[in-house]
Every structure is written in C-alpha cells, then in structure tokens.
Scaffold this active site. Structure first.
Site, PDB file in Angstrom:
ATOM      1  N   ASN A  18      53.099  41.324  35.269  1.00  0.00           N
ATOM      2  CA  ASN A  18      52.235  40.334  34.642  1.00  0.00           C
ATOM      3  C   ASN A  18      52.532  38.902  35.089  1.00  0.00           C
ATOM      4  O   ASN A  18      51.869  37.979  34.651  1.00  0.00           O
ATOM      5  CB  ASN A  18      52.363  40.430  33.114  1.00  0.00           C
ATOM      6  CG  ASN A  18      51.332  39.610  32.392  1.00  0.00           C
ATOM      7  OD1 ASN A  18      50.182  39.559  32.788  1.00  0.00           O
ATOM      8  ND2 ASN A  18      51.747  38.951  31.335  1.00  0.00           N
ATOM      9  N   TYR A  91      44.809  32.524  45.373  1.00  0.00           N
ATOM     10  CA  TYR A  91      44.740  33.313  44.146  1.00  0.00           C
ATOM     11  C   TYR A  91      43.841  34.534  44.358  1.00  0.00           C
ATOM     12  O   TYR A  91      44.224  35.662  44.019  1.00  0.00           O
ATOM     13  CB  TYR A  91      44.229  32.454  42.982  1.00  0.00           C
ATOM     14  CG  TYR A  91      44.307  33.168  41.657  1.00  0.00           C
ATOM     15  CD1 TYR A  91      45.516  33.282  40.985  1.00  0.00           C
ATOM     16  CD2 TYR A  91      43.178  33.725  41.083  1.00  0.00           C
ATOM     17  CE1 TYR A  91      45.609  33.943  39.771  1.00  0.00           C
ATOM     18  CE2 TYR A  91      43.253  34.382  39.869  1.00  0.00           C
ATOM     19  CZ  TYR A  91      44.462  34.489  39.208  1.00  0.00           C
ATOM     20  OH  TYR A  91      44.538  35.164  38.006  1.00  0.00           O
ATOM     21  N   LYS A  95      45.064  38.467  44.309  1.00  0.00           N
ATOM     22  CA  LYS A  95      44.548  39.412  43.319  1.00  0.00           C
ATOM     23  C   LYS A  95      43.769  40.547  43.977  1.00  0.00           C
ATOM     24  O   LYS A  95      43.777  41.675  43.477  1.00  0.00           O
ATOM     25  CB  LYS A  95      43.710  38.679  42.270  1.00  0.00           C
ATOM     26  CG  LYS A  95      44.537  37.714  41.420  1.00  0.00           C
ATOM     27  CD  LYS A  95      45.739  38.409  40.755  1.00  0.00           C
ATOM     28  CE  LYS A  95      46.484  37.514  39.803  1.00  0.00           C
ATOM     29  NZ  LYS A  95      47.545  38.204  39.058  1.00  0.00           N
ATOM     30  N   VAL A 124      40.529  34.459  30.008  1.00  0.00           N
ATOM     31  CA  VAL A 124      41.288  34.819  28.803  1.00  0.00           C
ATOM     32  C   VAL A 124      41.879  33.518  28.276  1.00  0.00           C
ATOM     33  O   VAL A 124      42.395  32.703  29.041  1.00  0.00           O
ATOM     34  CB  VAL A 124      42.403  35.845  29.114  1.00  0.00           C
ATOM     35  CG1 VAL A 124      43.176  36.198  27.859  1.00  0.00           C
ATOM     36  CG2 VAL A 124      41.806  37.096  29.747  1.00  0.00           C
ATOM     37  N   THR A 126      44.304  31.540  27.572  1.00  0.00           N
ATOM     38  CA  THR A 126      45.740  31.397  27.816  1.00  0.00           C
ATOM     39  C   THR A 126      46.013  30.011  28.387  1.00  0.00           C
ATOM     40  O   THR A 126      45.084  29.277  28.727  1.00  0.00           O
ATOM     41  CB  THR A 126      46.234  32.439  28.848  1.00  0.00           C
ATOM     42  OG1 THR A 126      45.557  32.186  30.092  1.00  0.00           O
ATOM     43  CG2 THR A 126      45.970  33.870  28.391  1.00  0.00           C
TER      44      THR A 126
END
Length: 195
Positions: A18, A91, A95, A124, A126
């Site tokens: 994670n 990124y 991913k 999300v 976060t």
C-alpha cells in the site's frame, strides 16, 4: 526487537503493498534551472516506491506464505493504472506496472495457490487525494473546492470514496471468500474508469 524480546512469526498470510507516492512529472518541465533534474528525481522516487517497492516486499514476504490457498498478495494500483493523465507520467507508469506485476505474480504463485490481485481506486478522500486536488487547483488556477467539485462531477457516483470502502474490498480479497480470485485488477472508483 523490543527491549530483550524478539517476536517471531512463523508465517505471513496476507501482504498488502500500500505504499504510494505521487507528483507531477511532465515530459517538458519548463525552463527554470534544475527543473529537468527535479522531475527525473521525482520520476525515480515514484517508480521506486510504487512499483519496485511492491516487488521487493513481495519477494521478501512470499517465501513465508503457506501453500494451499491462504496466502494473499494485494497490490494497490489506481484507476491511473488504467488510463493516463497529462503530467503524471511516473505515477501512471508505476500504477500500470503494478497491474502487470500483479498478473505476472498471480501466474507465478498459482501453483502454490497464493492469490495476487490489484485494487484500483479512483479518488479516495485521503491526504494524497487532497494534495492532488491542491496541485490540480494550482495548475488550473481555481480554488481547491472548485477543482474537487469538477473532479466529483467526472465520477458517475458523484463523490470521492471513503478509505473504509477500499479497505472492505481488501478484506474481501484477503478472506476465504476471495480465494478464487487471482490476477485481477479491480476498480473501486465510483464508476470513473468503467473498464
């Protein structure tokens, strides 16, 4: 080691990769001194954390996983592992790579009945998402609230997800109920990717 106590576990059942970082990595970073070098350093940091880190953690954990159907590797990818976003090459590449790593490890570990899956969250709520909203707002010259409103409009369910929603998917995939699922990259994104 805590004081004189060493705690030894005999096995690992579930690995959740994670760790993740993001950041803007444009191909043409602009003319300010050192910009290209900073982008290259950020590129390496993102790839090292998001992709190489997942590989290295799996390499260390899998030998301690039991054969026979209880071992699980869960890799955090992203909907940006499904499509590209301008300026986020590192990124997106990392991913996409996590999805490829997931599929390769799923086949490699299938004889041991260890499952390997990727979770592909969209927005999300976060700290990382808040940073992304702030970066996007700066780039577009709007307030963060306006950028978030626009981002939510592009999600069919019209909202950012809560971290607990992603956690419930991870719990399912890590449980006995998820024992027949492997090599999958599962979107949890309010319908944003639709693939």
């Amino acid at each position: 080691m805590i004081g004189n106590v060493v705690e030894v576990w005999d096995r690992i059942d579930i690995l959740v990769n994670n760790a993740g970082v993001s950041g803007v990595t444009p191909l043409a970073p602009g003319g300010e001194p050192g910009a290209a070098q900073r982008v290259e350093e950020r590129w390496r940091s993102i790839l090292e954390t998001n992709l190489t880190g997942a590989f290295l953690c799996a390499r260390e954990a899998v030998p301690h996983m039991p054969d026979g159907g209880t071992g699980r590797v869960l890799n955090m990818s992203s909907v940006l592992g499904r499509f590209g976003v301008p300026g986020y090459a590192a990124y997106c590449a990392s991913k996409h790579g996590v999805i490829g790593l997931t599929r390769a490890l799923a086949l490699e570990l299938a004889p041991r009945r260890i499952t390997v899956n990727a979770l592909c969250p969209g927005w999300v709520d976060t700290d990382m998402a808040r940073e992304g909203v702030e970066d996007g707002a700066r780039r577009e010259g709007v307030a963060p609230e306006e950028f978030r409103r626009r981002a939510e409009e592009r999600v069919p369910l019209g909202r950012f997800l809560e971290p607990a929603e992603v956690a419930r998917l991870a719990l399912f995939l890590g449980s006995d109920a998820g024992a027949g699922i492997t090599g999958q990259a599962i979107n949890i994104d309010g319908g944003a990717a639709m693939s």
